[in-house]
Design a protein around this motif. Sequence first.
Motif, mmCIF file in Angstrom:
data_model
loop_
_atom_site.group_PDB
_atom_site.id
_atom_site.type_symbol
_atom_site.label_atom_id
_atom_site.label_comp_id
_atom_site.label_asym_id
_atom_site.label_seq_id
_atom_site.Cartn_x
_atom_site.Cartn_y
_atom_site.Cartn_z
ATOM 1 N N TYR A 6 0.856 -1.189 0.000
ATOM 2 C CA TYR A 6 0.000 0.000 0.000
ATOM 3 C C TYR A 6 0.895 1.243 0.000
ATOM 4 O O TYR A 6 1.131 1.868 1.023
ATOM 5 N N ARG A 7 1.396 1.570 -1.175
ATOM 6 C CA ARG A 7 2.430 2.592 -1.319
ATOM 7 C C ARG A 7 1.997 3.983 -0.844
ATOM 8 O O ARG A 7 2.816 4.746 -0.331
ATOM 9 N N MET A 26 14.168 2.772 -2.987
ATOM 10 C CA MET A 26 13.629 4.083 -2.625
ATOM 11 C C MET A 26 13.480 4.925 -3.887
ATOM 12 O O MET A 26 14.358 4.938 -4.740
ATOM 13 N N SER A 27 12.376 5.627 -3.982
ATOM 14 C CA SER A 27 12.133 6.519 -5.103
ATOM 15 C C SER A 27 12.803 7.865 -4.837
ATOM 16 O O SER A 27 12.584 8.467 -3.780
ATOM 17 N N LYS A 28 13.579 8.337 -5.783
ATOM 18 C CA LYS A 28 14.176 9.666 -5.665
ATOM 19 C C LYS A 28 13.135 10.750 -5.899
ATOM 20 O O LYS A 28 13.297 11.881 -5.481
ATOM 21 N N ARG A 29 12.040 10.380 -6.566
ATOM 22 C CA ARG A 29 10.991 11.345 -6.892
ATOM 23 C C ARG A 29 10.218 11.791 -5.662
ATOM 24 O O ARG A 29 9.997 12.975 -5.442
ATOM 25 N N ASP A 30 9.800 10.820 -4.817
ATOM 26 C CA ASP A 30 8.965 11.196 -3.670
ATOM 27 C C ASP A 30 9.433 10.629 -2.335
ATOM 28 O O ASP A 30 8.784 10.837 -1.317
ATOM 29 N N GLY A 31 10.554 9.894 -2.318
ATOM 30 C CA GLY A 31 11.096 9.386 -1.058
ATOM 31 C C GLY A 31 10.362 8.196 -0.473
ATOM 32 O O GLY A 31 10.635 7.806 0.656
ATOM 33 N N LYS A 32 9.449 7.614 -1.246
ATOM 34 C CA LYS A 32 8.732 6.425 -0.785
ATOM 35 C C LYS A 32 9.348 5.189 -1.424
ATOM 36 O O LYS A 32 10.070 5.284 -2.406
ATOM 37 N N CYS A 33 9.028 4.034 -0.861
ATOM 38 C CA CYS A 33 9.559 2.786 -1.401
ATOM 39 C C CYS A 33 8.809 2.377 -2.659
ATOM 40 O O CYS A 33 7.658 2.746 -2.864
ATOM 41 N N VAL A 34 9.503 1.594 -3.461
ATOM 42 C CA VAL A 34 8.957 1.060 -4.704
ATOM 43 C C VAL A 34 9.093 -0.451 -4.657
ATOM 44 O O VAL A 34 10.159 -0.973 -4.306
ATOM 45 N N LEU A 35 8.026 -1.153 -4.978
ATOM 46 C CA LEU A 35 8.042 -2.607 -5.089
ATOM 47 C C LEU A 35 8.538 -2.948 -6.492
ATOM 48 O O LEU A 35 7.808 -2.788 -7.475
ATOM 49 N N VAL A 36 9.778 -3.385 -6.602
ATOM 50 C CA VAL A 36 10.388 -3.687 -7.897
ATOM 51 C C VAL A 36 9.639 -4.855 -8.541
ATOM 52 O O VAL A 36 9.447 -5.894 -7.923
ATOM 53 N N GLY A 37 9.175 -4.637 -9.762
ATOM 54 C CA GLY A 37 8.418 -5.664 -10.478
ATOM 55 C C GLY A 37 6.945 -5.675 -10.136
ATOM 56 O O GLY A 37 6.199 -6.515 -10.631
ATOM 57 N N GLY A 38 6.521 -4.739 -9.300
ATOM 58 C CA GLY A 38 5.120 -4.666 -8.904
ATOM 59 C C GLY A 38 4.254 -3.997 -9.955
ATOM 60 O O GLY A 38 4.717 -3.144 -10.700
ATOM 61 N N HIS A 45 -0.052 -1.901 -4.965
ATOM 62 C CA HIS A 45 0.962 -2.460 -5.856
ATOM 63 C C HIS A 45 1.111 -3.931 -5.482
ATOM 64 O O HIS A 45 1.208 -4.267 -4.297
ATOM 65 N N ARG A 46 1.138 -4.802 -6.500
ATOM 66 C CA ARG A 46 1.252 -6.241 -6.252
ATOM 67 C C ARG A 46 2.333 -6.840 -7.141
ATOM 68 O O ARG A 46 2.546 -6.400 -8.263
ATOM 69 N N GLY A 67 3.067 -1.167 8.703
ATOM 70 C CA GLY A 67 2.367 -2.408 8.359
ATOM 71 C C GLY A 67 1.656 -2.394 7.009
ATOM 72 O O GLY A 67 0.525 -2.854 6.909
ATOM 73 N N ILE A 68 2.331 -1.915 5.978
ATOM 74 C CA ILE A 68 1.670 -1.770 4.672
ATOM 75 C C ILE A 68 2.154 -2.787 3.634
ATOM 76 O O ILE A 68 1.841 -2.675 2.466
ATOM 77 N N ILE A 69 2.897 -3.800 4.097
ATOM 78 C CA ILE A 69 3.361 -4.870 3.208
ATOM 79 C C ILE A 69 2.722 -6.174 3.675
ATOM 80 O O ILE A 69 2.852 -6.550 4.844
ATOM 81 N N ARG A 70 2.031 -6.844 2.738
ATOM 82 C CA ARG A 70 1.402 -8.135 3.051
ATOM 83 C C ARG A 70 2.002 -9.209 2.167
ATOM 84 O O ARG A 70 2.234 -8.984 0.985
ATOM 85 N N ILE A 71 2.201 -10.385 2.755
ATOM 86 C CA ILE A 71 2.708 -11.542 2.030
ATOM 87 C C ILE A 71 1.631 -12.619 2.089
ATOM 88 O O ILE A 71 1.192 -13.003 3.168
ATOM 89 N N ASP A 72 1.187 -13.098 0.923
ATOM 90 C CA ASP A 72 0.159 -14.126 0.862
ATOM 91 C C ASP A 72 0.620 -15.254 -0.059
ATOM 92 O O ASP A 72 1.386 -15.032 -0.989
ATOM 93 N N ASP A 73 0.094 -16.444 0.214
ATOM 94 C CA ASP A 73 0.406 -17.595 -0.647
ATOM 95 C C ASP A 73 -0.418 -17.576 -1.892
ATOM 96 O O ASP A 73 -1.422 -17.021 -2.025
#
Length: 73
Positions: A6-7, A26-38, A45-46, A67-73
């Motif tokens: 949940y970016r 980390m994004s240089k544009r806004d300082g938030k994380c990026v899920l590579v390949g998402g 983002h998935r 707590g914005i990263i979830r891992i599901d099977d």
Amino acid sequence: MRITFYRDKCIGCNYCVEAWPERWQMSKRDGKCVLVGGKKKGRVHRAEVGEHEREFNERAAAACPVGIIRIDD
């Protein structure tokens, strides 16, 4: 295995990047994380990833203070 991120709620703490820099950056544009390949769908983002990444992404999810990263099977 699916990662859901949940970016829009990201605070840019960088903990996920430290846990698994091959999947998180980390994004240089806004300082938030990026899920590579998402893929973005709405505000979420998935990414479908292999089981070999489970340990690293679970570590990233556990380290996230908001707590914005979830891992599901």
